[in-house]
Design an enzyme around this catalytic site. Sequence first.
Site, mmCIF file in Angstrom:
data_model
loop_
_atom_site.group_PDB
_atom_site.id
_atom_site.type_symbol
_atom_site.label_atom_id
_atom_site.label_comp_id
_atom_site.label_asym_id
_atom_site.label_seq_id
_atom_site.Cartn_x
_atom_site.Cartn_y
_atom_site.Cartn_z
ATOM 1 N N LYS A 65 0.817 -1.224 0.000
ATOM 2 C CA LYS A 65 0.000 0.000 0.000
ATOM 3 C C LYS A 65 0.851 1.275 0.000
ATOM 4 O O LYS A 65 0.495 2.251 -0.644
ATOM 5 C CB LYS A 65 -0.962 -0.006 1.194
ATOM 6 C CG LYS A 65 -2.051 -1.058 1.041
ATOM 7 C CD LYS A 65 -3.045 -1.013 2.180
ATOM 8 C CE LYS A 65 -4.059 -2.132 2.012
ATOM 9 N NZ LYS A 65 -5.114 -2.108 3.009
ATOM 10 N N ASP B 294 -10.032 2.308 2.473
ATOM 11 C CA ASP B 294 -10.088 1.439 3.659
ATOM 12 C C ASP B 294 -10.799 2.103 4.836
ATOM 13 O O ASP B 294 -11.677 1.510 5.461
ATOM 14 C CB ASP B 294 -8.673 1.052 4.107
ATOM 15 C CG ASP B 294 -8.052 -0.013 3.217
ATOM 16 O OD1 ASP B 294 -8.799 -0.806 2.625
ATOM 17 O OD2 ASP B 294 -6.816 -0.034 3.121
ATOM 18 N N GLY C 181 -0.106 0.886 9.092
ATOM 19 C CA GLY C 181 -0.836 1.439 7.958
ATOM 20 C C GLY C 181 -2.342 1.290 8.099
ATOM 21 O O GLY C 181 -3.103 2.221 7.799
#
Length: 263
Positions: free
Chosen positions: A55, A91, A119
């Site tokens: 990511k 997300d 993250g």
Amino acid sequence: MEHSLSPFIHAAFAAQTGQDVRYERLLAPLDDFAGTLAQFRARGGQGANVTVPFKQTAFALANIHHPRARLAQAANTLLFTEYGLEADNTDGAGLVNDLCRNLDFHPAGTRILLLGAGGAARGAAVALLAERPAQLVVVNRTTARAQELTQQLSGLGRIEAHELAQLTGQAFDCVINATAASLAGESILLPTGLFADGSLAYDMMYGDAASAFLAVAREHGASRMSDGLGMLVEQAALSFALWRGETPETAPVLQQLRARLRG
Ligand code: ATR
């Protein structure tokens, strides 16, 4: 690396919206995400979801960054456009949509405890703060990382880093596990009294990976427990909308997935 349930989710969205979409898993070697992405684009790829551990790399490769991806310093959604590679991050919004729509938990004015400062936690914190909780407390095994995260996001709302031991006697309306502890086969030790009446325990993973934390939360008095399957579906719906310009219904797909995982 692509999530194993995502092709099923996107096929369901495509069928529901009547859109012609091919969504497949692509495994990238750890040292050549950029090469894998370039090949995918050359074969006609239009966009991609990105999962751990790529990511941050995906974010760095893009030349156009949506604000929520910039705040998260990570991208889970990439779009190839005429202007270049766009990075977004659905997300956190997926988590908030799951909380609000599927679990009837509305973060505004509540006290939320976020476990983890990697993250996944960062993306969650960005989206949660946008909902204006009364307080967002971040606890992490490595406290310095929680402090760094809360300092960076302090302009977005009431966010504080604490040590777990400092939380004795404090009760939260929602406790969210964004750590990778269960992947390491370890459980998180929680102080007593962490869960307020009616509180929700939430693990951002799903299935077996979520069960250890949710079991501990139940023992500690959480009223409701949820894994992160709804978040997976909600973030996918937001990514689908970015690629295809149409927002699919998530509830029937989430139901199908639950049945599939039970069966
Ligand atoms: P992700 O992108 O999934 O968040 P990450 O950035 O590597 O992955 O972060 C993993 C998170 O899980 C971190 O908060 C990490 O804590 P540290 O910052 O102290 O490493 C947390 N974590 C991983 N294993 C853990 C364990 N066994 N117990 C508690 N926390 C753990």
